[in-house]
Design a protein around this motif. Structure first.
Motif, PDB file in Angstrom:
ATOM      1  N   GLU A  95       0.815  -1.005  -0.043  1.00  0.00           N
ATOM      2  CA  GLU A  95      -0.031   0.085   0.029  1.00  0.00           C
ATOM      3  C   GLU A  95       0.754   1.228  -0.033  1.00  0.00           C
ATOM      4  O   GLU A  95       0.733   2.318   0.881  1.00  0.00           O
ATOM      5  CB  GLU A  95      -1.174  -0.029   1.024  1.00  0.00           C
ATOM      6  N   MET A  96       1.656   1.410  -0.986  1.00  0.00           N
ATOM      7  CA  MET A  96       2.459   2.597  -1.057  1.00  0.00           C
ATOM      8  C   MET A  96       1.705   3.731  -1.048  1.00  0.00           C
ATOM      9  O   MET A  96       2.172   4.790  -0.638  1.00  0.00           O
ATOM     10  CB  MET A  96       3.688   2.631  -2.341  1.00  0.00           C
ATOM     11  N   ARG A 101       7.092   0.143 -10.704  1.00  0.00           N
ATOM     12  CA  ARG A 101       6.400   1.305 -11.552  1.00  0.00           C
ATOM     13  C   ARG A 101       5.156   1.774 -10.715  1.00  0.00           C
ATOM     14  O   ARG A 101       4.989   2.977 -10.865  1.00  0.00           O
ATOM     15  CB  ARG A 101       6.091   0.547 -12.636  1.00  0.00           C
ATOM     16  N   ALA A 102       4.614   1.013 -10.144  1.00  0.00           N
ATOM     17  CA  ALA A 102       3.382   1.537  -9.462  1.00  0.00           C
ATOM     18  C   ALA A 102       3.811   2.529  -8.138  1.00  0.00           C
ATOM     19  O   ALA A 102       3.095   3.633  -7.892  1.00  0.00           O
ATOM     20  CB  ALA A 102       2.575   0.488  -8.736  1.00  0.00           C
ATOM     21  N   ALA A 103       4.700   2.098  -7.391  1.00  0.00           N
ATOM     22  CA  ALA A 103       5.462   3.148  -6.497  1.00  0.00           C
ATOM     23  C   ALA A 103       5.891   4.352  -7.135  1.00  0.00           C
ATOM     24  O   ALA A 103       5.541   5.399  -6.599  1.00  0.00           O
ATOM     25  CB  ALA A 103       6.389   2.451  -5.595  1.00  0.00           C
ATOM     26  N   LEU A 104       6.728   4.369  -8.278  1.00  0.00           N
ATOM     27  CA  LEU A 104       7.211   5.599  -8.883  1.00  0.00           C
ATOM     28  C   LEU A 104       5.921   6.299  -9.193  1.00  0.00           C
ATOM     29  O   LEU A 104       6.312   7.484  -9.396  1.00  0.00           O
ATOM     30  CB  LEU A 104       8.179   5.156 -10.186  1.00  0.00           C
ATOM     31  N   ALA A 105       4.809   5.803  -9.531  1.00  0.00           N
ATOM     32  CA  ALA A 105       3.807   6.807  -9.995  1.00  0.00           C
ATOM     33  C   ALA A 105       3.206   7.670  -8.855  1.00  0.00           C
ATOM     34  O   ALA A 105       2.719   8.778  -9.062  1.00  0.00           O
ATOM     35  CB  ALA A 105       2.538   5.966 -10.625  1.00  0.00           C
ATOM     36  N   GLN A 106       3.632   7.719  -7.498  1.00  0.00           N
ATOM     37  CA  GLN A 106       3.282   8.228  -6.199  1.00  0.00           C
ATOM     38  C   GLN A 106       3.794   9.480  -6.507  1.00  0.00           C
ATOM     39  O   GLN A 106       4.876   9.645  -7.056  1.00  0.00           O
ATOM     40  CB  GLN A 106       3.719   7.713  -4.996  1.00  0.00           C
ATOM     41  N   SER A 161      14.096   2.811 -17.577  1.00  0.00           N
ATOM     42  CA  SER A 161      12.878   3.287 -18.104  1.00  0.00           C
ATOM     43  C   SER A 161      11.662   3.476 -17.381  1.00  0.00           C
ATOM     44  O   SER A 161      10.759   4.280 -17.595  1.00  0.00           O
ATOM     45  CB  SER A 161      12.506   2.066 -19.046  1.00  0.00           C
ATOM     46  N   LEU A 162      11.813   2.714 -16.061  1.00  0.00           N
ATOM     47  CA  LEU A 162      10.685   3.175 -15.024  1.00  0.00           C
ATOM     48  C   LEU A 162      10.943   4.348 -14.433  1.00  0.00           C
ATOM     49  O   LEU A 162       9.991   5.260 -13.956  1.00  0.00           O
ATOM     50  CB  LEU A 162      10.841   2.071 -13.994  1.00  0.00           C
TER      51      LEU A 162
END
Length: 79
Positions: free
Chosen positions: A4-5, A35-40, A69-70
């Motif tokens: 749950e980042m 990738r999902a965490a870097l979207a925060q 690339s991420l």
């Protein structure tokens, strides 16, 4: 990686670098969690080690390209 980042990052306004952690999953799953965490909004980059230095397929260059690339989506992963 924390599941749950978004909740973790909602608790701070500080810029954050993610620690890649022990590669416990398949590389594709690890990369997707990064990738999902870097979207925060507050996440600025990655600090990784074994996930890139010792990938299961021994292709260090491809693992590094994927991580780059991420962090920098404008960079394409070479084929």
């Amino acid at each position: 990686m924390i599941n749950e980042m978004d909740r973790v990052m909602a608790a701070t306004t500080l810029p954050t670098l993610l620690l890649g952690g022990e590669p416990a999953t398949e590389p594709a799953e690890t990369y997707e969690s990064w990738r999902a965490a870097l979207a925060q909004p507050g996440v600025r980059g990655l600090i990784v080690g074994r996930s890139l230095l010792c990938p299961p397929d021994d292709d260090v260059a491809a693992a590094v390209d994927t991580a780059v690339s991420l962090v920098r989506p404008e960079r394409r992963v070479r084929s």
